[in-house]
Write an enzyme that holds these catalytic residues in place. Structure first.
Site, short mmCIF file in Angstrom:
data_model
loop_
_atom_site.label_atom_id
_atom_site.label_comp_id
_atom_site.label_asym_id
_atom_site.label_seq_id
_atom_site.Cartn_x
_atom_site.Cartn_y
_atom_site.Cartn_z
NE ARG A 94 -3.26 2.62 2.62
CZ ARG A 94 -3.29 3.45 3.65
NH1 ARG A 94 -2.73 3.14 4.81
NH2 ARG A 94 -3.90 4.62 3.55
CG HIS A 146 -1.30 8.97 3.43
ND1 HIS A 146 -1.43 7.62 3.66
CD2 HIS A 146 -0.99 9.52 4.63
CE1 HIS A 146 -1.19 7.36 4.94
NE2 HIS A 146 -0.92 8.50 5.55
CG ASN A 169 -4.47 7.57 5.38
OD1 ASN A 169 -4.69 6.38 5.63
ND2 ASN A 169 -3.83 8.38 6.21
CD GLU A 170 -5.16 7.76 9.73
OE1 GLU A 170 -4.62 8.84 10.06
OE2 GLU A 170 -4.79 6.66 10.19
CG ASN A 216 -5.31 3.54 8.50
OD1 ASN A 216 -5.37 2.54 7.77
ND2 ASN A 216 -4.81 4.69 8.08
CE1 TYR A 265 -0.25 2.70 13.52
CE2 TYR A 265 -2.27 3.75 12.78
CZ TYR A 265 -0.98 3.32 12.52
OH TYR A 265 -0.43 3.48 11.28
CD GLU A 267 -1.80 4.04 8.10
OE1 GLU A 267 -1.66 4.47 9.26
OE2 GLU A 267 -1.88 4.78 7.11
CD1 TRP A 322 3.06 3.50 10.30
CD2 TRP A 322 2.14 3.61 8.26
NE1 TRP A 322 3.52 4.64 9.71
CE2 TRP A 322 2.97 4.74 8.45
CE3 TRP A 322 1.46 3.47 7.04
CZ2 TRP A 322 3.13 5.72 7.46
CZ3 TRP A 322 1.62 4.42 6.08
CH2 TRP A 322 2.45 5.55 6.29
CD GLU A 334 4.19 9.05 12.79
OE1 GLU A 334 4.29 8.36 11.77
OE2 GLU A 334 3.11 9.30 13.34
CD1 TRP A 335 1.99 11.47 9.74
CD2 TRP A 335 2.34 12.94 8.09
NE1 TRP A 335 1.64 10.87 8.55
CE2 TRP A 335 1.83 11.74 7.54
CE3 TRP A 335 2.62 14.00 7.23
CZ2 TRP A 335 1.62 11.58 6.16
CZ3 TRP A 335 2.41 13.84 5.85
CH2 TRP A 335 1.92 12.65 5.34
CG PHE A 354 5.03 4.09 13.44
CD1 PHE A 354 5.32 5.37 13.90
CD2 PHE A 354 3.92 3.44 13.98
CE1 PHE A 354 4.53 5.99 14.86
CE2 PHE A 354 3.11 4.06 14.93
CZ PHE A 354 3.42 5.34 15.37
C1 GBH Z 1 -1.61 7.22 10.76
O1 GBH Z 1 -2.17 8.25 11.53
C2 GBH Z 1 -1.20 7.80 9.44
O2 GBH Z 1 -2.06 7.36 8.39
C3 GBH Z 1 0.22 7.51 9.07
O3 GBH Z 1 0.61 8.32 8.00
C4 GBH Z 1 1.07 7.67 10.31
O4 GBH Z 1 2.43 7.61 10.02
C5 GBH Z 1 0.70 6.59 11.27
O5 GBH Z 1 -0.69 6.60 11.55
C6 GBH Z 1 1.42 6.62 12.61
O6 GBH Z 1 1.05 7.75 13.34
O7 GBH Z 1 1.82 13.10 18.60
O8 GBH Z 1 0.16 13.16 20.33
O9 GBH Z 1 0.30 15.00 18.78
C7 GBH Z 1 -2.65 7.86 12.78
C8 GBH Z 1 -3.21 9.07 13.46
C9 GBH Z 1 -2.03 11.10 13.67
C10 GBH Z 1 -2.54 9.78 15.57
C11 GBH Z 1 -1.01 11.89 14.47
C12 GBH Z 1 -1.54 10.57 16.37
C13 GBH Z 1 -0.36 12.66 16.59
C14 GBH Z 1 -0.73 12.75 18.04
N1 GBH Z 1 -2.18 9.77 14.19
N2 GBH Z 1 -1.39 11.92 15.86
S1 GBH Z 1 0.46 13.56 18.99
#
Ligand code: GBH
Length: 457
Positions: free
Chosen positions: A95, A141, A188-189, A318, A320, A380, A425, A432-433, A441
């Site tokens: 994916r 995404h 995505n999400e 997705n 977690y 995910e 994932w 990681e954003w 991850f």
């Molecule tokens: C997914 O988001 C995404 O689709 C993926 O791209 C990402 O890499 C993966 O999960 C792992 O995070 O740090 O406390 O401010 C899951 C949703 C978005 C939940 C970001 C946590 C940050 C919270 N996530 N969020 S915090």
């Protein structure tokens, strides 16, 4: 001879799609090479304004440690390495997502198609097929072209014209790759990129105060893209198009909180799932909840409700982690979410392993939206490493995470949930954003040292 053969019987159905997942901005790098246009994540990760200089004159960036996706895993240039990793792990599916601004640097087809981008994804898709790996392609995404965010649909997902612009881009993808790609995820999400990017301002593009309107536009965008496939591509391409939703499991703290936990599920997941997989409209409970909170929920026309209903061929999930829901009078929607101290921690503050929550969530989705009608793909699941310095895969903690979550999924399947695939994932550590490269991850460890450059001009 007299040795007895051990026959291993897979408890998973024939054809079950085991896979690994990534997303374009998190791995590709090459942010301004070969004609790629900027996206909101380039802008967000590069930006620091006056307000981001602290009293010591140091820069405070939107992303931890001022990390950016400029290079990331260098996947734009190292697809052959990624392919080798995928082959080595024996996955049935990969994916990945398409970078909108690499394909259409200015957002729309009439402003120009970047052939280098088309060629990059063509090669990926062809190589995957040649190696019997099914391409599972996410159209969006989170990396909205800057041109769309700023000029074409000012405000991005807040602007009501975004749904048509997205559907046009999705159609471009169907036309360019749909002869070979048979599995599409539109968004995505949507809940995460809207709430964090347009409401809380903690992800790109860093806007605040837009939740209900931007969330509404994501439903229209998905449905328009899905209907476009129906009317113009399904007959010849014969693929499936779905949406991927993020959801935790929300467990009531006591029986007193059953109702509240149910409302939280409605807000996080039912918001999208009920219009698409249910009645075509928002659930009555959600409407009441929003009204009670004194907010205005946008309304669908009858025509939109008819189009929403059933506008997905599968349910992408997705998942977690889990939260406990308890009453709180001073909180928004009169509820708060907490975690149990006894749950183990991971490398991410928001994520603790609670495998039983996965089973409950899958069974909840099946009961409510019928996974026989809408087969479910876990698009995910995973956890971040507790040890940032770990340089091999001897990470027993995460091996256990996967074992216990896959077992929970299996129990749900025994109880009737129709799960068709599972994608971990992620293929490798990546951007990681807002946490940059500080959380890992990946099922493969990546050395980012000396490779991450920060733009200084
Ligand atoms: C997914 O988001 C995404 O689709 C993926 O791209 C990402 O890499 C993966 O999960 C792992 O995070 O740090 O406390 O401010 C899951 C949703 C978005 C939940 C970001 C946590 C940050 C919270 N996530 N969020 S915090």
């Amino acid at each position: 001879g007299n040795s007895r053969e051990v026959i291993e019987v897979s408890p998973f159905p024939e054809g079950f799609l085991w896979g690994l997942a990534t997303a374009s901005y998190q791995i590709e790098g090459s942010w301004r090479e070969d004609g790629r246009g900027n996206s909101i994540w380039d802008d967000y990760s590069h930006y620091w304004g006056k307000e981001n200089i602290n009293v010591n004159g140091e820069q405070r960036c939107n992303v931890d440690k001022c990390h950016t996706g400029d290079i990331a895993c260098d996947s734009y240039k190292q697809w052959n390495r990624d392919l080798a990793l995928l082959k080595n792990t024996n996955v049935k599916t990969y994916r990945f997502s398409l970078s909108w601004s690499r394909l259409l640097p200015y957002g729309t087809e009439d402003l120009g198609v970047n052939q280098y981008g088309v060629e990059y994804y063509n090669k990926m898709i062809n190589d995957l097929l040649e190696n019997d790996i099914v391409p599972f392609v996410t159209i969006y995404h989170w990396d909205l072209p800057s041109e769309v965010q700023n000029i074409i649909a000012p405000g991005g997902w807040v602007n009501s014209s975004i749904s048509d612009i997205f559907a046009d881009y999705a159609e471009f993808c169907f036309r360019a790759f749909g002869d070979r790609v048979k599995n599409w995820i539109t968004l995505n999400e949507p809940g995460i990129f809207v709430d964090q990017g347009y409401h809380e301002g903690i992800m790109a593009p860093g806007m605040k105060g837009h939740m209900l309107d931007a969330r509404f536009n994501t439903i229209l965008a998905h449905v328009k893209a899905y209907r476009r496939y129906d009317s113009k591509y399904r007959a010849t391409q014969k693929g499936q198009v779905g949406i991927t939703l993020f959801s935790m499991w929300n467990e009531p703290e006591t029986n007193q909180e059953n109702q509240l936990a149910a409302l939280k599920m409605e807000l996080d997941l039912g918001w999208w799932a009920e219009p698409i997989f249910g009645s075509g409209d928002f659930a009555p409970g959600l409407k009441k909840m929003i009204a009670d909170a004194g907010k205005n929920l946008p309304t669908f026309t009858d025509e939109q409700i008819a189009l929403n209903k059933g506008a997905s061929d599968f349910f992408g999930l997705n998942h977690y982690t889990t939260r406990i829901i308890r009453a709180c009078n001073s909180c928004e929607f009169e509820l708060e979410e907490v975690e149990c101290d006894s749950w183990p921690t991971t490398g991410s503050v928001w994520l603790r392993p609670v495998p039983w929550g996965f089973e409950k969530l899958l069974e909840f989705i099946h009961k409510r939206w019928d996974t026989d009608k809408y087969p479910l793909y876990v698009t995910e699941n995973g956890a971040s490493s507790k040890d940032d310095g770990l340089q091999d895969l001897n990470d027993q903690f995460r091996v256990d995470y996967y074992k216990t979550y896959v077992s929970a999924m299996k129990r749900a399947m025994i109880n009737g949930v129709n799960v068709k695939g599972y994608m971990a994932w992620s293929l490798m550590d990546n951007f990681e954003w807002a946490r940059g490269y500080t959380e890992r991850f990946g099922v493969h460890w990546v050395d980012f040292n000396g490779k991450i450059k920060i733009l200084t001009n």
